[in-house]
Scaffold this motif. Sequence first.
Motif, mmCIF file in Angstrom:
data_model
loop_
_atom_site.group_PDB
_atom_site.id
_atom_site.type_symbol
_atom_site.label_atom_id
_atom_site.label_comp_id
_atom_site.label_asym_id
_atom_site.label_seq_id
_atom_site.Cartn_x
_atom_site.Cartn_y
_atom_site.Cartn_z
ATOM 1 N N ILE A 210 40.986 -27.447 51.443
ATOM 2 C CA ILE A 210 39.906 -26.672 52.054
ATOM 3 C C ILE A 210 40.607 -25.484 52.693
ATOM 4 N N ASN A 211 40.452 -24.302 52.101
ATOM 5 C CA ASN A 211 41.169 -23.115 52.589
ATOM 6 C C ASN A 211 40.332 -21.859 52.360
ATOM 7 N N PRO A 212 39.717 -21.331 53.380
ATOM 8 C CA PRO A 212 39.833 -21.771 54.769
ATOM 9 C C PRO A 212 38.782 -22.795 55.200
ATOM 10 N N LEU A 213 39.178 -23.604 56.210
ATOM 11 C CA LEU A 213 38.211 -24.295 57.055
ATOM 12 C C LEU A 213 38.113 -23.416 58.303
ATOM 13 N N VAL A 223 34.768 -23.230 53.873
ATOM 14 C CA VAL A 223 34.338 -22.010 53.207
ATOM 15 C C VAL A 223 34.775 -21.984 51.735
ATOM 16 N N ASP A 224 35.908 -22.616 51.433
ATOM 17 C CA ASP A 224 36.440 -22.574 50.068
ATOM 18 C C ASP A 224 37.179 -23.873 49.786
ATOM 19 N N ILE A 225 36.958 -24.439 48.604
ATOM 20 C CA ILE A 225 37.663 -25.665 48.243
ATOM 21 C C ILE A 225 38.254 -25.559 46.840
ATOM 22 N N ARG A 226 39.257 -26.353 46.627
ATOM 23 C CA ARG A 226 39.940 -26.361 45.338
ATOM 24 C C ARG A 226 40.513 -27.769 45.169
ATOM 25 N N LEU A 227 40.299 -28.381 44.021
ATOM 26 C CA LEU A 227 40.886 -29.700 43.823
ATOM 27 C C LEU A 227 41.333 -29.918 42.384
HETATM 28 MG MG MG Z 1 40.506 -19.773 49.628
#
Ligand code: MG
Length: 230
Positions: A210-213, A223-227
């Motif tokens: 989670i970047n950014p929380l 605000v943005d997630i990636r997995l």
């Molecule tokens: Mg990001």
Amino acid sequence: EAAREILERVEERSDNRLGVEAMGLLEAYGIPMPDSEIVDSPEDAREVAERIEGDVVMKIVSPDILHKSDIGGVKVGVADEEVPDAFEDLITRARNYQPDANLLGVQVQEMSDLDAGTETIVGMNRDPQFGPLMMFGLGGIFVEVLEDTTFRVAPLSEPEAREMTEEIKTAPLLRGARGRDPADVDGIVETIQRLSQLVADFPAIMEFDINPLVATPDGVDAVDIRLTVD
Ligand code: MG
Ligand code: ADP
């Protein structure tokens, strides 16, 4: 249950990297996110923007484009009347970057209050030896510059998650340095714990960021997630 369905759908796909289209996972685990929708036309984008109060953020949604701002795929502070053009522009940029990219649409998202908030990062990397390694640190541009991060093996107790928020070098920023209001540290602690529960429930998730929380005095926003899924 909802989370399980999302991950099953991913396993049927050829790629194993996911971005904002996996928001349902966070929703299922009660991790707060800014209001948003993924749309596939300029008209729908405008409609969503009008429903969300104030300016919006618009982002390209594609499993082939996971670092969105690198290709100009994030527009912050878009006014309602600029939304249709911004939609077209995001699609054009994505096509220019990779003509055969799988474009799932454009995310129209409520703005988080970055002025009052601090960008943090909460992540997990599955270590072959230690298992799920939770990470917490300062986010945004600072994560690379300061390398101010801390790690713990999941699952985490509440005190362990809280320790993570206290032991980074920039912890004073969260507690309200220079006359700023303190960030919602309880919200961060809860998010770390909920994410650690999520990755414990789904061993197929290899990485999760989670970047950014964004942590403001009033709460947190993923605000943005990636997995990455195995
Ligand atoms: Mg990001
Ligand atoms: P990526 O990491 O793929 O480039 P992000 O969604 O993280 O894309 O957006 C990049 C940056 O844009 C964020 O780190 C943040 O500074 C800003 N940003 C993104 N979404 C929002 C939002 N909803 N409110 C405020 N700022 C945002």
